[in-house]
Every structure is written in C-alpha cells, then in structure tokens.
Write an enzyme that holds these catalytic residues in place. Structure first.
Site, PDB file in Angstrom:
ATOM      1  N   GLY A  32       0.795  -1.227   0.000  1.00 11.10           N
ATOM      2  CA  GLY A  32       0.000   0.000   0.000  1.00 11.10           C
ATOM      3  C   GLY A  32       0.822   1.269   0.000  1.00 11.10           C
ATOM      4  O   GLY A  32       0.289   2.352  -0.191  1.00 11.10           O
ATOM      5  N   CYS A 265     -23.335  -7.041 -18.367  1.00 16.63           N
ATOM      6  CA  CYS A 265     -22.067  -7.185 -17.654  1.00 16.63           C
ATOM      7  C   CYS A 265     -21.045  -6.215 -18.224  1.00 16.63           C
ATOM      8  O   CYS A 265     -20.915  -6.082 -19.440  1.00 16.63           O
ATOM      9  CB  CYS A 265     -21.493  -8.589 -17.832  1.00 16.63           C
ATOM     10  N   CYS A 271     -19.175 -12.263 -19.540  1.00 12.86           N
ATOM     11  CA  CYS A 271     -20.499 -12.327 -20.164  1.00 12.86           C
ATOM     12  C   CYS A 271     -20.497 -13.336 -21.332  1.00 12.86           C
ATOM     13  O   CYS A 271     -21.393 -14.171 -21.440  1.00 12.86           O
ATOM     14  CB  CYS A 271     -20.890 -10.937 -20.658  1.00 12.86           C
TER      15      CYS A 271
END
Lengths: 291, 282
Positions: A32, A265, A271
């Site tokens: 991070g 989607c 999809c």
C-alpha cells in the site's frame, strides 16, 4: 517471436525495467505504500495508462500471456491499443480470456472470474494519493501516511453522508492495506473492493504522471473504510445481466437505439463465457436469436 | 546587542521573574517555559521568555505589532523550532515531559487532543470546503471516532455551546459570517476537551458588538471547562476581560509581567505605561 525490429523487448530499455522492478519490489515489501519511480515518456498521453504500461513492460516475459481490459471490456480503444502495443514491441501472446492470462492490465475494473496465484493484475492509476482532494500538499500527505494519521479520509466520508445520506463515493473508494497504509484502489467501482481483499494474485498499481507505483501482495488484508453505523456496501442491481442473466457481476447501463435501456455485464469475457455456456438473458432469448 | 546574545545561554538556566510569581499556587505547572528564544537570521523574534502556566489559568501576551507575540505563541505550540530554551508540558499520567523529546506522532496526538489552537483568521483554522459538522468532527475522527451518528450529535452539541444555530450543521463555513466562523473554529478546537488552548488575536477582525459577544462566550467556556489559555492580543480590553495574568512584550523580550489588574492599573515599565495610556477612551 515476431516483435518489431529496432525496439527492445517490450519497448522499455533494460535499465529502465530494472529501475521499475526495484521500485516494485519495495512496493510489494510495504503493501500500500507509494514508491516513487522514474516514470518515462511513453508513446501515448498521460491518463491513457502510461503507469500501467511501464509496470507491465517491466514484468513481462516471453512466456507471458497478456490480457488488457478497459472498463471490463477487451474491445475498447484503450485496451485494444495497449494490447497491440505489446503485441508489436514484445511479440508475445495475448488473450481475451481471464483464466488464460498470466498478466492482466486493467483500467477501472477487476475481472469477475476469480484470479489465481499465477496471475498478476496491473492497474492504471490516475491519482495515487487518496487524500489529495482534502490535502493538496504532498509533503503533508506523506507525513500523514508516515504517522498513519488517516482521520482526514473519514472527514470526506462524513461529508458524503451529511450531504447525500449515505457514503456517495462509488469508485476509487479508499482502502486500508494490511492494517497500515491508506490506498487509492484506482477508479475501480467499489463493487470490486472486496476482490482486493485476500486476493491470490499479485496486484500492482502504476501511476505514470504522478510517478508512483504501489502494490498489494497476494493474500493481504484490504479493508474499505466506513463508519460503524454506515457500513461499507457494494452496488446492487434490480435485474440480472440482459445478455447472460448473471446476478453477481457489475452491470453497465446501455441505452438502446429504440430509446430503451438494458443492463449488461461490464466484464465482456465473463459475459461471453456465460453465454457460450448456454445462459441467456431477457435481450437474447433463443427464440429471438433464431427469428 | 552582542552582549545580550552572549548572556542568553546563561539567562536560560535561571527561571525568569514570572515563574517565581506563578509558583505561588503550588503544585506542578501545566506548562513550564524556560529561556525560550528564536531568531530570524540576525533579527530577534523572541528572546529569553520564561513562565509557568497552571491548569485553568489564562495568560495574555500583549505588545505592539512586531513585538514577538505571535512568534512566542508559535514556539509554545511547537509550530516553530526553538533556538534555545525548553518547553515542558504536564501530560496526564506521565508528569512534566520535555516537548522536544516527544516523538512527532506523540506531539501531534497532544496537539489535537489536549491542545487547541485558535487562529486569528478562521479560514486558516477551518476546512472551508467541508461542512460545519465535519469541521467539528474532524478531531474526533482523527482520534478514532467511527460512529457517524455520535460524531454528528457531538458536533451539534458543540454548535449550541458556541451559540450557533445547530440547523446550520451541514452548511459550508464559507457561508458563515466572520464571527460565526470564529465560533466554529473554537468549537472545532474544544470538541476533544483540551486542557490548554492557544489563541492568536481571536477577536481581531470582528466588529465590536460581535467581539463583545465572542469575549463573553470565551470567558464562559474557559471557566466552565477549566481551560488554561495563552491569548495573544494587542487589545488590552481583551486581556482585562479574559486573563488572570499578563505578559507585556517589546522587541522580543518580556518587559513586564504580573496579575492583569495590577499591570493595567499600575504599570511600572515605561513601555507598559505607554501602552495603557494609548488606549482610546470613548
């Protein structure tokens, strides 16, 4: 394979790649934390994924299979161009299929299919500093990070609730990585935030204009910030995908020619895989297709 | 001048006249200031200032522009680095602690829980792009409050305490008058119930009637909460109303100290006499 002559493998020279890899190692070591790196000029404008491309170029090998998505789709301009860029400069294999890829460069989405340990997800990041809207001075935000002094981010969430009655931040939703560093997850919808948490895949973030890289190593805790009485929640839709009937994916609203609208989607590979497996939604029932 | 510079290190070791005066109350002071000095290049910002401040005590620092009042306040609030001298503060459970020995994280924690700093211009002390509620709640969130409802009700409470309309909780401070912004800044500082507040000309820039009401409010809050305060002002009336003790500065040095009424009614130093006699009578 058949890369363009005159270019080094994957465009960047080897010294630049080493420099970026060193920054990435540091980023992985401190989950991070934003690591500065010497961002290079790339043959595309800032904001089009210069950071992501440099990260991808520096970790790419001959054996890798690359998938590039933009807003979940493999077929949008940004995705097509970056895929072709690496096709030409590295001559390596590319794919549309999430499970076949070893490196996935993405803008604004995380694929719906769960990733595995052998995959690396590379994010394109426009603004790496989550507190920049509230505290524009970078000297100050770095100090806030150093002291883990993150009350400021809650001021923004408080302001959201005070104005809209709920936390209205829907993308680039701030997260705390490994209980220590506050991180901007790039403009992915907050729908994707839970996928950052304990992901088996390595997640790398590159911001070209801001010259920062950061990382979430595999199996790292990632928590979305919230209030006790306003817990974090993800988007939900009234109906399933109009093409594949999926109820668990992030849906885009598409305006149709006739004036109607449908929800499909945003992850085109997900999809299409579902449609190939025989799932159909309200917009493509078998009778309509055959008629 | 050069002789004075040479003396400074020696002078820093002996407590100033005021610390002896303040010692009368007994018990350890809240803040102990010894030989505080700061130079801006060759120019003196503030030189050899020493005093003790006890819990619940209000000290006014008066003097003309450029006399080193604001420098002193910033040194006290650890916003400026000291050239010489020391600052000790009574931290609950830890006794008198040398502030220069505290880690930056500890010092920041102290600054937003146990201390407050009211800026002369409320725009410097407020976050102008978030609502009044978020301004008051910021300190709470910084020290770990994570319950929206509770933060909000505390903020509302504090708006009422500083005599603001709680219905304006969700408005931006840009829409407030100067007096209201100053009230909001005070609420924002007091929400964590600090023990020591620094104020830099808190009533300057406000018209007289608003000033009077704000002074009234400040006096009330200071007594209610048992706050210790260091107030920098050029307005002797403010000192008279709020302060127990007064410290007169000139050219970076303390020229006279004592109880407020004593100093203002019977000034000893020629400069203090000048200050007191310069006040306009209506």
């Amino acid at each position: 394979m058949n890369a363009l002559p005159g270019y080094n493998f994957a465009y960047l020279d080897e010294q630049t790649k080493r420099m970026i890899r060193r920054a990435l190692l540091k980023a992985v070591a401190i989950p991070g934390y934003q690591v500065p790196f010497g961002s290079r000029e790339m043959p595309l404008p800032y904001g089009w994924g210069t950071g992501g491309i440099q990260v991808t170029a520096s970790i790419l090998g001959q054996e890798d299979v690359l998938k590039v998505i933009d807003q979940g789709s493999d077929d949008t301009t940004n995705a097509v161009n970056i895929r072709r860029f690496f096709n030409r400069t590295a001559g390596m294999a590319t794919t549309d299929r999430t499970e076949e890829a070893s490196i996935i460069q993405t803008r604004h989405r995380i694929p719906e299919k769960p990733l595995n340990e052998n995959q690396i997800l590379v994010f394109q990041v426009p603004l790496p500093e989550p507190m920049t809207r509230l505290e524009p001075r970078e000297a100050v935000t770095r100090k806030l990070h150093a002291l883990a002094d993150y009350g400021l981010m809650h001021v923004k969430l408080y302001e959201d609730i005070a104005r809209y009655g709920h936390i209205a931040t829907t993308y680039d939703y701030p997260v705390l990585v490994n209980g220590r560093y506050l991180m901007a997850p790039s403009p992915i919808p907050k729908f994707d935030n839970p996928k950052l948490h304990m992901s088996p895949a390595l997640q790398l973030f590159g911001a070209g204009r801001e010259k920062r890289v950061y990382a979430i190593p595999p199996w790292t805790r990632v928590e979305s910030l919230d209030f006790e009485d306003h817990p974090f929640s993800i988007q939900r839709w009234q109906q399933p995908c109009a093409l594949c009937d999926a109820e668990d994916s992030f849906l885009d609203e598409v305006v149709l020619d006739g004036g109607g609208r449908m929800f499909v989607c945003s992850d085109s590979d997900y999809c299409q895989t579902r449609q190939a497996a025989g799932h159909t939604g309200s917009e493509n029932t078998p009778t309509e297709v055959s008629a | 001048m050069s002789a004075q510079h040479g003396d400074r290190a020696a002078a820093a070791k002996t407590p100033g006249p005021l610390s002896q005066l303040a010692g009368k109350g007994g018990g350890a002071p809240l803040l102990r200031v010894e030989g505080l000095s700061r130079k801006y290049g060759g120019r003196i910002g503030c030189s050899d200032v020493s005093f003790d401040l006890h819990a619940g005590e209000v000290l006014a620092v008066v003097g003309e522009s450029g006399s080193g009042k604001s420098t002193l306040l910033q040194l006290l609030a650890t916003r400026l680095a000291l050239d010489a001298g020391s600052l000790h503060y009574q931290i609950t459970g830890r006794g008198l602690v040398d502030l220069s020995a505290l880690s930056e994280a500890d010092r920041r924690w102290l600054m937003r829980t146990d201390w407050g700093y009211v800026e002369q211009n409320p725009r410097d002390g407020l976050r102008m792009n978030v609502s009044a509620g978020a301004n008051v709640g910021e300190r709470l969130m910084a020290v770990g409050a994570r319950h929206y409802g509770e933060i909000r009700s505390t903020a509302k409470d504090w708006l009422q305490r500083v005599e603001m309309d709680p219905a304006r909780l969700d408005e931006l401070p840009t829409g407030f008058s100067g007096g209201m912004q100053q009230r909001l800044q005070i609420a924002r500082n007091l929400v964590t119930r600090p023990r020591l507040v620094f104020m830099d000309e808190p009533t300057a820039g406000l018209d007289v009637s608003v000033q009077a009401r704000l002074l009234d409010l400040l006096r009330e809050l200071v007594t209610d909460l048992g706050l210790a305060a260091v107030i920098v002002t050029h307005d002797l009336a403010v000192a008279r109303l709020l302060a127990h003790r007064i410290l007169v500065m000139r050219e970076g040095r303390v020229v006279e100290t004592g109880l407020t009424d004593q100093v203002l009614d019977d000034p000893q130093h020629p400069y203090t006499q000048l200050l007191v006699s310069s006040v306009l009578q209506v």
